[in-house]
Design a protein around this motif. Structure first.
Motif, PDB file in Angstrom:
ATOM      1  N   ASN C  53       0.845  -1.200   0.000  1.00  0.00           N
ATOM      2  CA  ASN C  53       0.000   0.000   0.000  1.00  0.00           C
ATOM      3  C   ASN C  53       0.873   1.240   0.000  1.00  0.00           C
ATOM      4  OD1 ASN C  53      -2.039   1.786   0.146  1.00  0.00           O
ATOM      5  ND2 ASN C  53      -3.049   0.871   1.934  1.00  0.00           N
ATOM      6  N   PRO C  54       1.477   1.545  -1.134  1.00  0.00           N
ATOM      7  CA  PRO C  54       2.400   2.671  -1.167  1.00  0.00           C
ATOM      8  C   PRO C  54       1.678   3.994  -0.903  1.00  0.00           C
ATOM      9  CG  PRO C  54       2.210   1.622  -3.324  1.00  0.00           C
ATOM     10  CD  PRO C  54       1.337   0.863  -2.419  1.00  0.00           C
ATOM     11  N   PRO C  55       2.384   4.965  -0.383  1.00  0.00           N
ATOM     12  CA  PRO C  55       1.760   6.245  -0.018  1.00  0.00           C
ATOM     13  C   PRO C  55       1.489   7.114  -1.240  1.00  0.00           C
ATOM     14  CG  PRO C  55       4.073   6.272   0.534  1.00  0.00           C
ATOM     15  CD  PRO C  55       3.794   4.916   0.015  1.00  0.00           C
ATOM     16  N   LEU C  56       0.558   6.679  -2.064  1.00  0.00           N
ATOM     17  CA  LEU C  56       0.183   7.453  -3.242  1.00  0.00           C
ATOM     18  C   LEU C  56      -1.306   7.750  -3.149  1.00  0.00           C
ATOM     19  CD1 LEU C  56       1.968   5.249  -5.913  1.00  0.00           C
ATOM     20  CD2 LEU C  56       2.733   7.487  -5.100  1.00  0.00           C
ATOM     21  N   VAL C  57      -1.689   8.895  -3.691  1.00  0.00           N
ATOM     22  CA  VAL C  57      -3.111   9.215  -3.775  1.00  0.00           C
ATOM     23  C   VAL C  57      -3.550   8.829  -5.176  1.00  0.00           C
ATOM     24  CG1 VAL C  57      -4.858  11.023  -3.606  1.00  0.00           C
ATOM     25  CG2 VAL C  57      -2.794  11.125  -2.188  1.00  0.00           C
ATOM     26  N   ALA C  58      -4.473   7.889  -5.260  1.00  0.00           N
ATOM     27  CA  ALA C  58      -4.882   7.402  -6.570  1.00  0.00           C
ATOM     28  C   ALA C  58      -5.593   8.507  -7.341  1.00  0.00           C
ATOM     29  CB  ALA C  58      -5.814   6.207  -6.400  1.00  0.00           C
ATOM     30  N   GLU C  61      -8.933  10.382  -6.419  1.00  0.00           N
ATOM     31  CA  GLU C  61      -9.107  10.437  -4.964  1.00  0.00           C
ATOM     32  C   GLU C  61      -8.439  11.693  -4.422  1.00  0.00           C
ATOM     33  OE1 GLU C  61     -10.620   7.962  -3.112  1.00  0.00           O
ATOM     34  OE2 GLU C  61     -11.139   6.903  -4.961  1.00  0.00           O
ATOM     35  N   THR C  62      -8.785  12.035  -3.190  1.00  0.00           N
ATOM     36  CA  THR C  62      -8.069  13.129  -2.547  1.00  0.00           C
ATOM     37  C   THR C  62      -7.261  12.622  -1.364  1.00  0.00           C
ATOM     38  OG1 THR C  62      -9.966  13.572  -1.149  1.00  0.00           O
ATOM     39  CG2 THR C  62      -9.761  14.869  -3.174  1.00  0.00           C
ATOM     40  N   MET C  63      -7.498  11.378  -0.971  1.00  0.00           N
ATOM     41  CA  MET C  63      -6.781  10.810   0.164  1.00  0.00           C
ATOM     42  C   MET C  63      -6.192   9.472  -0.254  1.00  0.00           C
ATOM     43  SD  MET C  63      -7.336  12.512   3.197  1.00  0.00           S
ATOM     44  CE  MET C  63      -7.717  11.416   4.550  1.00  0.00           C
ATOM     45  N   PRO C  64      -5.073   9.085   0.327  1.00  0.00           N
ATOM     46  CA  PRO C  64      -4.554   7.757   0.030  1.00  0.00           C
ATOM     47  C   PRO C  64      -5.443   6.697   0.655  1.00  0.00           C
ATOM     48  CG  PRO C  64      -3.285   8.773   1.759  1.00  0.00           C
ATOM     49  CD  PRO C  64      -4.267   9.802   1.306  1.00  0.00           C
ATOM     50  N   PHE C  68      -2.295   3.152   4.351  1.00  0.00           N
ATOM     51  CA  PHE C  68      -1.153   3.380   3.465  1.00  0.00           C
ATOM     52  C   PHE C  68       0.152   3.402   4.264  1.00  0.00           C
ATOM     53  CE2 PHE C  68      -0.263   7.824   4.513  1.00  0.00           C
ATOM     54  CZ  PHE C  68      -1.416   8.200   5.151  1.00  0.00           C
TER      55      PHE C  68
ATOM     56  N   SER D 646       6.054  -1.324   0.355  1.00  0.00           N
ATOM     57  CA  SER D 646       5.328  -0.161  -0.139  1.00  0.00           C
ATOM     58  C   SER D 646       6.183   1.086  -0.251  1.00  0.00           C
ATOM     59  CB  SER D 646       4.127   0.160   0.756  1.00  0.00           C
ATOM     60  OG  SER D 646       3.517  -1.000   1.211  1.00  0.00           O
ATOM     61  N   PRO D 648       8.131   2.296  -3.265  1.00  0.00           N
ATOM     62  CA  PRO D 648       8.703   2.199  -4.609  1.00  0.00           C
ATOM     63  C   PRO D 648       9.778   3.250  -4.887  1.00  0.00           C
ATOM     64  CG  PRO D 648       6.456   3.065  -4.662  1.00  0.00           C
ATOM     65  CD  PRO D 648       6.685   2.581  -3.275  1.00  0.00           C
ATOM     66  N   GLY D 719      -1.182  12.353   4.787  1.00  0.00           N
ATOM     67  CA  GLY D 719      -2.175  11.728   3.937  1.00  0.00           C
ATOM     68  C   GLY D 719      -3.297  12.690   3.603  1.00  0.00           C
ATOM     69  N   TYR D 723      -2.574  15.818  -1.271  1.00  0.00           N
ATOM     70  CA  TYR D 723      -3.172  16.235  -2.535  1.00  0.00           C
ATOM     71  C   TYR D 723      -3.980  17.516  -2.353  1.00  0.00           C
ATOM     72  CZ  TYR D 723      -5.661  16.282  -6.903  1.00  0.00           C
ATOM     73  OH  TYR D 723      -6.145  16.682  -8.101  1.00  0.00           O
ATOM     74  N   VAL D 724      -4.724  17.557  -1.271  1.00  0.00           N
ATOM     75  CA  VAL D 724      -5.664  18.661  -1.090  1.00  0.00           C
ATOM     76  C   VAL D 724      -4.937  19.999  -0.989  1.00  0.00           C
ATOM     77  CG1 VAL D 724      -7.458  19.587   0.398  1.00  0.00           C
ATOM     78  CG2 VAL D 724      -7.294  17.118   0.029  1.00  0.00           C
ATOM     79  N   ARG D 729       0.212  13.763  -5.662  1.00  0.00           N
ATOM     80  CA  ARG D 729      -0.353  12.447  -5.344  1.00  0.00           C
ATOM     81  C   ARG D 729       0.707  11.527  -4.747  1.00  0.00           C
ATOM     82  NH1 ARG D 729      -5.309  11.995  -7.254  1.00  0.00           N
ATOM     83  NH2 ARG D 729      -5.991  13.552  -8.785  1.00  0.00           N
ATOM     84  N   ASN D 730       1.967  11.791  -5.053  1.00  0.00           N
ATOM     85  CA  ASN D 730       3.028  10.975  -4.472  1.00  0.00           C
ATOM     86  C   ASN D 730       3.447  11.629  -3.143  1.00  0.00           C
ATOM     87  OD1 ASN D 730       5.302   9.636  -3.761  1.00  0.00           O
ATOM     88  ND2 ASN D 730       6.328   9.825  -5.750  1.00  0.00           N
ATOM     89  N   ILE D 731       2.947  11.051  -2.062  1.00  0.00           N
ATOM     90  CA  ILE D 731       3.123  11.723  -0.765  1.00  0.00           C
ATOM     91  C   ILE D 731       4.613  11.860  -0.419  1.00  0.00           C
ATOM     92  CG2 ILE D 731       2.478  11.713   1.655  1.00  0.00           C
ATOM     93  CD1 ILE D 731       0.074  10.065   0.961  1.00  0.00           C
TER      94      ILE D 731
END
Lengths: 138, 503, 132, 776
Positions: C53-58, C61-64, C68, D646, D648, D719, D723-724, D729-731
């Motif tokens: 569950n990599p820390p990416l926001v799909a 979406e606005t949240m991962p 994550f 997780s 990458p 989290g 994005y907000v 998107r890549n935290i």
């Protein structure tokens, strides 16, 4: 080391890898990637070229001295931070322009500028190291 | 906006970058060297004024509220350190004009000097533990390069030892950061302070503190972790030795003071007692190392160790007066010790050697230089009314007040040995007649600015000597201000509230 | 797998430290690399692990996604890796330059800045020969 | 304020003195002498005021946080000393201008001597103990410069250092004692501490305070066994000896003991220490004087005797006789000893030698000096009607009145004074009378600057002897009162009538004359030589042995710690870290291990296995290629761990960096030799143990930390805002370029500098510079 095959491959790969490295840098904000990874790929492209044609030709293709790139990268990074200060925010506060193009939002911000700086520094520093070591060997 | 706090980082970086880009224009680099330091000095004064008038200054990088982004914080201690850094930077930049050869300049001496200060200021200003690690690394890599710049035999030898031991220290630091993060889930030091108090087992926090005691202890060069310092400080050009002596180990001391007043105060009976005894042994072993040296800069290097002992002695006492003593000692020592290194360079320029047996006759021929040596040397030995006396007096009073008689006894005895070794330099290099069998003076060796450079080199020396005297005669004012610093450090809530916002 | 990684970090530490205590400076540099990796593993483990569950926001979406992986240690390690790489490069080239100037990579024979004490017996032997 | 201003003026004049010397030439001495003259006049004005109003106090804050004030306390005791300091100082400056006429360092002499005078005045006038200490140390410092005046001679340098170290050691003890005294007495002002005598004497720290303070006083005032530095300090030019080492600085210790007598004095310990050491010093000093033929050494040892006498008197200071004796003897001694020192200097200056055996019959060539010497010597010998006579009478009276062992003390006083009489004769008679001898220089009368001092001081000794009433009420009684801590009024008269004490005086004189004539025999005797060895040479040798021992320890410990071997350094660092972490964990927390072992999958065990194997191969590799491959294996398995958990970005970066590292190794290793040499088995085992200890400590700490959950507040915030708020998107990347962009800034700076560093390492060619000294 100067084999014809290697030289052909290097000549072909150089623009491709540079393009790829820029792509990695640009997408880094949303997908795995980023200035550092992109920079390493970019540096790899020139390193390969340097192996194939010798550091002198690689320097020729790069045109700028890697140390200049390094300095410019740092400069860009700092300026991206100061950008916010001019606008009255704290240092390094992200500033964003958001375009709506059709469905997708397009975010253009100082974070990208920052990442470009990182990219340049990584390319510059890595090539400084690689070039000087290769020149020592030849 | 407190963007003021960013400037001690941004200014050196800017000047450093410009110097990198203008690497073929040595003249510009030289003057930018001095100019950058002047600007930095102005900014640091502004920060001190800010702290005096508005209390602890805080700047949240990227506008992210603490503890989520990185916070820059300036309290009194930070403001002092940033100011003294700028002063030392200026002194050394001026000195460098006559001390650094064109070869080193063209290979990036000035960018390195600027960025060294950036790293040092970063450590002082940051309120984030991992960020502190990053600044430590900035400082380290620049110091590595400065130390090795020139590629001479001694430099290579010194650099190997310096680099290796300091890398170990960094990795211990990094692991410690990881472990503290694992305990608290945060990196912001104010936030961490709050959360460490909530950890069930103070013993575990104390265990984590050992990573920092060791790692900062190496940087600060305390017993028995000091080896890298005497192994390397005498190998680079004097200007580099001087800025190292001024700043590097003191950054370690600063970090120790910071974390052992802000984070690790759960079991002071254990941690601070260790610090106190480490302090005692450090001052003793350092000065004993110094008394047997016959090389000017090596002798001074061992003295740095000895004086680090005094600096952390106050921390070990963990009382207001003790902290005042530490802070005062740091400031005083930076000024006096740097000055002595600068004087050693002038002596070398005149007589052609750093070895005491080859030096001599300076008192007869250069009475002014002699005074400029006596002031920092006797100041360092704690002679009244110079600055070192007040620092030592404060520590003595604090130590006696805490009934740490043995440690105070050692501290006083070490003062005597300090005097012994300082008079050794004075007797050998200044009083003794110039020996006839000595190497050619540096001024006659090709490629080095001649005796003409001495005037330039004397400028910072005089500046720093005046500071030693002023700090001594005006100790009352400075100790009052230091008391504010000590109160701030001992009352953690002020720092925590300033960073996290009032609860 | 946190406990296992804790053991691995300790193991890498021990191996790296052992290498750092060797006489040949190349081994010391190798040791540094191992310890750098170990320190990174310490941070990684301390941030606790999450699989797949990599820390990416799909996109969209606005949240991962819930659960994550902790992104902060990853960012810290990225920084640490780069810093570590810079330091390593310098240390390695320093070894090279030191060899050029001092004629040896044996740290026991590096006694220029700190010459032997009077009467001290130093490491015997000639400077290492460069390999053909 | 007045006192402070006077001292400040003194400082300014001191620093202006070298300039004045350059500008005014030979007149500089006279001009400079105006300063002490003015100061004498200024302090003289205090005499009637104190007699009328009692002590005065002036104070302004200096370092309030440490209770340090520039406060001054002027009473009889301090004014007596101030008058001696400034009065003798006047003649010394004049004398120095003649003695060092044309000397290239005359300006420096003026500077140091004036600065010394100011410091010494500060010592005796300061009320605040820290201020007193500041001046006290300044006297040591100026004395160092003055003793080392002839700095091109090694003897002078050594003597200067010796005096500095001995008095410096005492000074540090003194500082500790004074601070403890302030703690106990509740004040840093002497004037207030004087009222705390009972509190101080009954406190548990009293013994410590007393011993520490006395250590300072005894070293400064050259009490046995610390007396050796004083004769050695005779390397100084004679004006310095006359001033610092007889009239003033050496009396600083006596002053302080007298000053603190009301606060600390009167206990059994006080009496024992002061009377004991004082009497011993008195006797030893007096007889050592007769073991030498160098005029200055003789005088130095008689000074030691005088200081011993004063210390003894303070020890038995519970009687009026004793305190008055201190006052009278201090003044008398300063007058005749100052004069005689200057005489000795004049002889040296004019005849070129100061060995008694090499001069004779100078009376004709130097009549004025001879007369001054005679008068001063008569006072020193304690002959009616000179002031020294009154002083000696009081000493005997005080000894007789002492509470404990009066007979012993009296006997010792007589024993010492017999030698004193003889010494007076040797100094004042031998050089001037008898047959004329050929000396290195052809003697002339000294210039007026050089005889004015001896003449005036000697005549004052006569004046005060003839008319003691002049100073009894205004000066001596206030001084005695200050020492006693209560008003004292003793009538000072020259003639007491035929008392037992007078008989003893006569006996002393007779014996002294006898010794005078037997001097040469005594000096040659084995007893005298043994005496000199035991009490003169041995203490100094002990000092040298202490220094040597200290240097030996220094050498030994430095060689152990700073061995020069990187591997020793690293072993220590690693061992200390392992011990600090491990011991603290086990002792402060204990071992608690987490669960969760069963959740580890087979793949993870496999990865760990590969990693461990890679590390082991790296450890045992014999070839560089194997080692680099092994390190690559470790790096790639770490990358896989990141990928599996997780991360990458981390994984890609690790792989890229790993690749680049291999390239770097390839580029560098081709230049480097193979992996020889190999260490001994013992050293490998030790290294393995140390390394394993730290590795294990790290693992244990990590396992312990893993038993508690981590706070998720940062993770959740990132989290929620990545994005907000931060548009990414890549935290991880958002953290790098936004949340913690400052880290990244630092990171690329490191990378950039590393690049520049490598460039410099490779490209900068070290020029062949000369060996040995570092460049520039």
């Amino acid at each position: 080391m100067k084999s014809l095959i290697l030289q052909t491959i290097a000549r072909l790969l150089l623009p491709l890898m540079i393009l790829f490295s820029v792509f990695l840098m640009l997408r880094g904000h949303n997908e795995p990637g980023g200035g550092f990874i992109g920079g390493l790929v970019g540096a790899g492209a020139f390193s390969l070229y340097a192996v194939a044609f010798g550091p002198a030709s690689a320097r020729g293709v790069l045109r700028a001295d890697p140390r200049t790139l390094l300095g410019l990268g740092l400069l860009v990074t700092v300026l991206s931070g100061f950008f916010a200060m001019v606008l009255g925010d704290a240092f390094l506060t992200g500033q964003w322009l958001i375009f709506h193009i059709g469905e997708a939002d397009f975010h253009l911000g100082t974070a990208l500028l920052f990442d470009i700086g990182v990219y340049l520094v990584v390319v510059g520093a890595t090539l400084t190291v690689i070039f000087s070591l290769e020149e020592e060997s030849t | 906006m407190d963007w003021l706090l960013v400037l001690p980082l941004a200014i050196p970086l800017f000047f450093g970058v410009v110097s990198i880009l203008a690497r073929n224009n040595l003249l510009l680099q030289r003057w930018f060297g001095v100019l950058g330091m002047v600007v930095l000095l102005v900014v640091s004064i502004a920060i001190l004024i800010g702290v005096r008038t508005q209390g602890i200054l805080v700047d949240q990088m990227g506008n992210w509220i603490a503890p989520f982004g990185i916070t820059l914080v300036a309290d009194h201690l930070t403001a002092f350190m940033v100011l003294i850094t700028a002063i030392m930077g200026l002194a050394v930049a001026i000195y460098s004009l006559a001390n650094i050869d064109a070869e080193r300049e063209s290979f990036g001496y000035y960018p390195l000097l600027h960025i060294l200060l950036m790293g040092v200021n970063g450590v002082f200003l940051t309120g984030d533990l991992f960020n502190m690690y990053v600044w430590f690394e900035v400082m380290l890599i620049t110091s590595f390069v400065l130390l090795a710049l020139g590629n001479r035999k001694e430099q290579m030898d010194g650099a190997i030892k310096y680099v290796t031991i300091n890398l170990v220290s960094s990795l211990v630091f990094l692991s410690g950061v990881g472990i503290l993060y694992g305990m608290t889930g945060t990196l912001n030091m104010a936030d961490m302070a709050v959360r460490l108090d909530a950890v069930d087992s103070p013993g575990l926090v104390t265990t984590a503190s050992m990573f920092f005691l060791v790692s900062f202890g190496i940087k600060a060069a305390v017993f028995p972790l000091f080896f890298w310092l005497p192994a390397s400080y005498h190998t680079p050009p004097v200007a580099v030795s001087a800025i190292f002596a001024a700043l590097l180990s003191k950054v370690g001391v600063y970090a120790l003071i910071r974390v052992f007043t802000l984070l690790f105060v759960q079991e002071t009976g254990y941690t601070h007692q260790i610090i106190l005894w480490v302090a005692a042994v450090t001052m003793l072993t350092g000065v004993l190392g110094a008394v047997m040296q016959t090389e000017f800069r090596k002798l001074l290097s061992f003295h740095i160790i000895s004086q680090i002992g005094y600096m952390i002695m106050g921390l070990g006492l963990y009382s207001p007066l003790g902290i005042v003593g530490s802070v005062f000692y740091v400031i005083h020592n930076i000024i006096a010790k740097t000055n002595l290194f600068l004087v050693s360079g002038v002596a070398n320029r005149i007589a052609g050697s750093f070895h005491l047996k080859h030096l001599g006759g300076l008192y007869r021929k250069h009475p002014f230089l002699s005074i400029m040596f006596i002031i920092p040397a006797f100041g360092l030995a704690g002679f009244p009314p110079l600055s070192g006396f007040w620092a030592k007096l404060t520590l003595t009073i604090a130590g006696l007040d805490a009934r740490e008689y043995v440690v105070v006894g050692i501290a006083l005895f070490v003062g005597l040995l300090t005097l012994f070794s300082m008079t050794k330099i004075f007797a050998e290099a200044f009083w003794k007649p110039l020996p006839s069998d000595r190497p050619k003076p540096a001024a006659e060796v090709e490629g080095i600015p001649g005796v003409a450079g001495i005037r330039t080199m004397m400028v910072p020396i005089v500046l720093l000597a005046v500071m030693t005297v002023v700090l001594g005669l005006g100790a009352g004012l400075f100790i009052n201000v230091s008391l504010d610093a000590a109160e701030e450090l001992l009352d953690r809530t002020r720092y925590i509230n300033a960073v996290l916002g009032d609860p | 797998m946190e406990p296992l990684l804790a053991i691995m970090a300790g193991f890498l530490f021990a191996s790296g430290l052992y290498l750092m205590l060797r006489r040949n400076y190349v081994r010391v540099v190798i040791g540094l690399i191992l310890i750098s990796n170990a320190a990174n593993l310490v941070i990684f483990t301390m941030g606790r692990l999450a699989r797949g569950n990599p820390p990416l926001v799909a996109t969209g979406e606005t949240m991962p996604a819930e659960g994550f992986a902790n992104p902060l240690p990853q960012a810290l390690i990225l920084t640490a890796i780069v810093i570590g790489f810079g330091l390593l490069a310098f240390a390695l080239v320093l070894a090279y330059r030191a060899y050029r100037e001092l004629g040896t990579v044996d740290v026991d024979a590096m006694r220029v800045a700190e010459p032997p004490y009077p009467g001290e017996k130093t490491v015997s032997g000639t400077p290492d020969q460069e390999e053909a | 304020m007045g006192v402070l201003i006077s001292l400040l003026i003194g400082c300014v004049v001191a620093f202006a003195a070298p300039l004045l010397n350059r500008a005014a030439g030979s007149r500089a001495g006279v001009i400079l002498a105006l300063l002490p003259l003015g100061l004498t006049a200024y302090f003289a004005t205090f005499v009637p005021r104190i007699a009328a109003e009692g002590a005065l106090r002036q104070s302004i804050a200096w370092v309030p946080a440490l209770n340090v004030n520039l406060s001054f306390y002027v009473d009889g005791l301090s004014v007596l000393f101030a008058l001696i300091i400034s009065g003798v100082g006047f003649f010394i400056v004049l004398y120095g201008s003649g003695y060092l006429k044309g000397h290239r360092d005359l300006g420096r002499f003026y500077l140091a001597v004036t600065l010394f005078m100011v410091s010494m005045l500060g010592v005796v006038l300061a009320d605040n103990i820290i201020t007193l200490f500041v001046f006290w140390e300044l006297t040591s410092f100026t004395s160092y410069l003055l003793i080392g005046f002839n700095h091109e001679q090694e003897r002078a340098r050594k003597a200067a250092l010796q005096a500095l170290l001995v008095t410096g050691t005492g000074g540090l003890a003194l500082l500790g004692g004074l601070i403890l005294m302030a703690f106990v007495g509740g004040s840093y002002e002497i004037s207030e501490l004087l009222n705390q005598g009972e509190v101080l004497r009954e406190h548990g720290l009293y013994t410590a305070i007393l011993i520490l303070v006395l250590a300072g006083c005894f070293t400064k005032s050259a009490q046995f066994p610390f007396h050796f530095w004083l004769p050695a300090a005779m390397e100084a030019p004679t004006p310095v000896s006359a001033y610092l080492h007889s009239a003033t600085m050496v009396k600083a210790g006596v002053y302080l003991m007298a000053r603190l007598h009301p606060a600390l004095g009167g206990t059994d310990l006080w009496i024992l220490l002061l009377a004991g050491f004082g009497a011993a010093t008195m006797v030893i000093g007096s007889w050592l004087a007769l073991c030498h033929s160098d005029l200055k050494r003789i005088l130095a040892y008689t000074t030691v005797m005088g200081l011993g006498t004063l210390t003894m008197l303070l020890g038995i200071g519970q009687t009026e006789y004793a305190v008055v004796a201190v006052a009278v003897f201090t003044l008398a001694h300063s007058l005749y000893k100052g004069a005689l020192f200057m005489v000795a200097g004049s002889i040296d200056h004019e005849a070129g030698t100061r060995d008694v055996g090499e001069v004779g019959g100078l009376r004709k060539a130097m009549p004025i000096t001879a007369a001054a010497a005679l008068v001063a010597a008569l006072s020193m010998a304690g002959i009616v009607p000179f002031f020294g006579f009154i002083a000696k009478e009081f000493v005997y009276e005080a000894a007789l009145a002492a509470g404990s062992l009066p007979r012993l003390l009296l006997a010792l006083a007589i024993l010492a004074n017999v030698a004193g009489v003889a010494a007076a004769g040797i100094v004042a008679l031998k050089p001037f009378y008898g047959p004329v001898r050929t000396t290195p220089k052809h003697p002339h009368e000294a210039p007026i600057a050089m005889w004015a001092g001896p003449v005036v001081l000697a005549l004052l000794g006569l004046l005060f002897g003839l008319a003691p009433g002049l100073i009894a009420a205004p000066l001596i009684n206030p001084v005695a009162g200050a020492i006693a801590g209560a008003p004292v009024s003793v009538e000072l008269v020259l003639w007491h009538g035929f008392t037992p004490v007078l008989g003893m005086s006569l006996m002393t004189l007779a014996l002294g004359i006898g010794v005078f004539f037997l001097w040469n025999t005594w000096r040659e005797s084995r007893f005298a030589r043994g005496f000199n060895r035991a009490f003169g040479v041995a203490p100094e040798n002990a000092y040298f042995r202490t220094i040597d021992g200290m240097l030996w320890i220094a050498h030994w410990q430095t060689r152990i710690f700073q061995s020069g071997y990187l591997r020793h350094y690293l072993t220590t660092v690693i061992g200390v870290t392992a011990f600090a972490v491990g011991f603290t964990l086990l002792s402060r927390h204990g071992l608690v291990l987490p669960g969760g072992w069963s959740a580890i999958t087979f793949y993870e065990w496999t990865l760990a296995g590969i990693m461990a194997a890679g590390a082991l191969v790296a450890v045992f590799a014999r070839s560089r290629v194997t080692m680099v491959v092994a390190i690559g294996a470790v790096g790639f398995s770490v990358a896989l761990i990141y990928l599996a958990n997780s991360a990458p970005d981390l994984s890609i970066t690790q792989i890229m960096v790993e690749t680049l590292t291999v390239v770097l190794f390839a580029l560098v290793l081709i230049h480097l030799p193979s992996l020889r040499p190999v260490e001994s088995r013992a050293s490998r085992l030790r290294d393995a143990a140390v390394a394993t200890a730290l590795g294990a400590a790290v693992t244990l700490v990590m396992l312990t930390v893993l038993t508690e959950p981590i706070s998720p507040h940062l993770t959740e915030y990132f989290g929620a805002h990545s994005y907000v708020t931060a548009h990414g998107r890549n935290i991880v990347n958002v953290i790098l370029v936004d949340f913690r962009a400052l880290d990244t800034l630092g990171e690329i700076v490191v990378l950039g500098i590393a690049g520049l560093g490598v460039f410099a390492l490779v490209k900068l060619r070290a020029k062949k510079r000369r060996d040995g000294g570092a460049d520039v």
